[in-house]
Enzyme design. Sequence first.
Site, mmCIF file in Angstrom:
data_model
loop_
_atom_site.group_PDB
_atom_site.id
_atom_site.type_symbol
_atom_site.label_atom_id
_atom_site.label_comp_id
_atom_site.label_asym_id
_atom_site.label_seq_id
_atom_site.Cartn_x
_atom_site.Cartn_y
_atom_site.Cartn_z
ATOM 1 N N HIS A 1 47.509 -5.700 -123.064
ATOM 2 C CA HIS A 1 48.283 -6.573 -123.960
ATOM 3 C C HIS A 1 47.562 -7.907 -124.106
ATOM 4 O O HIS A 1 47.752 -8.823 -123.311
ATOM 5 C CB HIS A 1 49.689 -6.782 -123.389
ATOM 6 N N HIS B 1 45.986 -10.882 -127.051
ATOM 7 C CA HIS B 1 45.912 -11.420 -128.414
ATOM 8 C C HIS B 1 44.463 -11.819 -128.689
ATOM 9 O O HIS B 1 44.087 -12.990 -128.542
ATOM 10 C CB HIS B 1 46.859 -12.603 -128.560
ATOM 11 N N LYS C 1 52.396 -1.191 -131.979
ATOM 12 C CA LYS C 1 53.291 -2.194 -131.422
ATOM 13 C C LYS C 1 54.561 -2.292 -132.257
ATOM 14 O O LYS C 1 54.538 -2.121 -133.476
ATOM 15 C CB LYS C 1 52.608 -3.566 -131.389
ATOM 16 N N HIS D 1 57.225 -4.969 -127.483
ATOM 17 C CA HIS D 1 57.616 -6.322 -127.100
ATOM 18 C C HIS D 1 59.126 -6.314 -126.904
ATOM 19 O O HIS D 1 59.876 -5.924 -127.798
ATOM 20 C CB HIS D 1 57.234 -7.309 -128.208
ATOM 21 N N HIS E 1 56.968 -7.322 -121.116
ATOM 22 C CA HIS E 1 57.795 -8.513 -120.855
ATOM 23 C C HIS E 1 59.084 -8.125 -120.121
ATOM 24 O O HIS E 1 60.126 -8.756 -120.297
ATOM 25 C CB HIS E 1 58.147 -9.256 -122.145
ATOM 26 N N ASP F 1 48.940 -10.917 -121.523
ATOM 27 C CA ASP F 1 49.409 -11.595 -122.736
ATOM 28 C C ASP F 1 48.454 -12.724 -123.105
ATOM 29 O O ASP F 1 48.844 -13.719 -123.713
ATOM 30 C CB ASP F 1 50.836 -12.130 -122.566
#
Length: 379
Positions: free
Chosen positions: A54, A56, A148, A187, A216, A280
């Site tokens: 996970h 970005h 996702k 998410h 999460h 993350d």
Amino acid sequence: MFAPAELGAQDILIGGGRILAVGADLSAASALDGLISVETLPPGRLIPGLIDQHVHFIGGGEGDGPEARMPELAFEAFVSAGITTAVGLLGSEIEAKTLPSLLRKAHELDRAGLTTFIYTGAMALPAPFLTQSVRSDIALLDKVIGAKSAIAERAFPNLDFAAFAALAGSLVQAKAVSGKAAVLHLHVGRLRGGLAALFDLIEKIDFPPSQAVPTHINRASDVSPVFEHGIRFAKAGGTIDFTCCLGPRDGLPAGLDPVEAVLRALDAGVPAERITLSSDAGVAVPDHRGGFRAVPPAILLRDLLRLTTEGGLDWPQALAFVTGNVARVLGLSSRKGAIAPGMDADLVLVGEDGRVVWTMAAGRVVFGPGMITREMTVH
């Protein structure tokens, strides 16, 4: 050496980007003069390359306003933190940060030496895609390993169960036609519904729990029922992912510290193989000065180390949460997550001070003394 099982001092023979042999004494290979080179590593723990599911790649979006729009992540930030495989995804912003730019960044990181994949889709439904559909993205594009989506999220509530079920169904089809894991990477926000929508998928359309990874999950119980729902989901055969930056240590008090979350899940009877950690990285968190900072990939190594010190877990068990367990979820167990013959030569040497000394990705040294000087550790 930890493979992740503790093996003691070992020799490793590598060729063609793969591990050819592991043994206490492979000195006979030195007879192949001119065909092999011998490297002796300094003292430390040799571990498999970490896998982060996970990330970005192109920076988090504007969920907290324009100041929270983070920049792209650099290759050195991964390898200096012992990460050799990573999966990129979109954040809350899908107007200026797009799937094509995410895919291009994945290829850039791959060419530098990182093994990369991406999730198609995004937090909103209907899910965006690159080709004709989510299914065709997974079937036709090597880099796309799943999709996702979001549940229990105020900004993207996705209350249309039919649309959510259609996405899940397309992933079942994509797995069948592609042979990939076709993961539904979710998410999970703070709304009181928690994992209710995921439980509905399992009950109403027989969606396999093993094909979904809600992330999460380490949210504080006084804020959301997500953690308790996650325990139930993991006991039903799913895998739950705890986010390293979600907790008071990183300025997010609505989260449960990931080390505490792992220990509580184990105490609740969750099988260790049903737990993973992810960073993350690239998302924005408070910088304690009224602004924001980007989460670095090194946070994954930080919490691996914390599991062995603060958490009291042994290295083989802690490593599984960021290597073998993640490889299984992503359908990469034949290549990633362990040090053994036939596996990709993704190796990391961690010094006694907890810093990465040396990283090899697919048989090539990508980080070592003198190669990168910028400080990349987090505390």
